[in-house]
Design a protein around this motif. Sequence first.
Motif, PDB file in Angstrom:
ATOM      1  N   TYR A   1       0.875  -1.198  -0.078  1.00 27.06           N
ATOM      2  CA  TYR A   1       0.032   0.031   0.118  1.00 27.06           C
ATOM      3  C   TYR A   1       0.823   1.344  -0.152  1.00 27.06           C
ATOM      4  CZ  TYR A   1      -3.470  -3.519   1.073  1.00 27.06           C
ATOM      5  OH  TYR A   1      -4.002  -4.462   0.918  1.00 27.06           O
TER       6      TYR A   1
ATOM      7  N   VAL B   1      -0.132  -0.665  -4.670  1.00 23.03           N
ATOM      8  CA  VAL B   1      -1.314  -0.394  -4.772  1.00 23.03           C
ATOM      9  C   VAL B   1      -1.211   0.867  -4.321  1.00 23.03           C
ATOM     10  CG1 VAL B   1      -3.570  -0.812  -3.834  1.00 23.03           C
ATOM     11  CG2 VAL B   1      -2.084  -2.506  -4.473  1.00 23.03           C
TER      12      VAL B   1
ATOM     13  N   TRP C   1      -8.610   0.591  -7.078  1.00 20.33           N
ATOM     14  CA  TRP C   1      -7.768  -0.731  -7.236  1.00 20.33           C
ATOM     15  C   TRP C   1      -8.867  -1.821  -7.425  1.00 20.33           C
ATOM     16  CZ3 TRP C   1      -6.620  -3.921  -2.490  1.00 20.33           C
ATOM     17  CH2 TRP C   1      -5.725  -5.093  -2.821  1.00 20.33           C
TER      18      TRP C   1
ATOM     19  N   THR D   1      -8.595  -4.547  -6.353  1.00 24.43           N
ATOM     20  CA  THR D   1      -8.799  -5.475  -5.138  1.00 24.43           C
ATOM     21  C   THR D   1      -8.459  -6.835  -5.226  1.00 24.43           C
ATOM     22  OG1 THR D   1     -10.545  -3.709  -4.541  1.00 24.43           O
ATOM     23  CG2 THR D   1     -10.202  -5.412  -2.744  1.00 24.43           C
TER      24      THR D   1
END
Length: 164
Positions: free
Chosen positions: A51, A55, A61, A63
């Motif tokens: 993160y 991402v 995103w 996911t």
Amino acid sequence: MKHFFLAILFLAFTSLVFAQEKAPKSPHLTVENKGVKVVYGQPSKRGRVIYGELVPYGQVWRTGADQATEITFSKDVTFGGQKVKAGTYTLFTIPDKQTWTVILNSKLGQWGAYDYEKNKSQDVLSVKVKREALSTPVEKLTFTLPGNAVVFEWDDTRITIPVK
């Protein structure tokens, strides 16, 4: 004999290349419980910063990995406090350090989040949920359905969306 050896070497190399292309980098999993089903590609951390880097914060995103994650409800539910009709939806998130946005979109079959902007008008709902920090990192993105929630964990983060 030299040509025969080179031909065998070429075939062996070609076989390895095609075998690697066919092997998925991230397995595709399905979890199901009490009328809720999640289908997703399961990426691994593999020593990467997830993160904020792999991402990015503040960006939509998928996911998961590969095709965007899909969630199916067999009956009408309340998802994150909002009513949702029975059906299958694409699940996107927008990560943040403290609060994540979870989005359900009615356009199915999306690859990644690349076309999200042109399909944004098909959003069914958007809810904000608090990010929980994990003390022990989770190597593989994992969705669970403990009965009254959709939970996913990866790296140092857990996201819980209540489902009733």
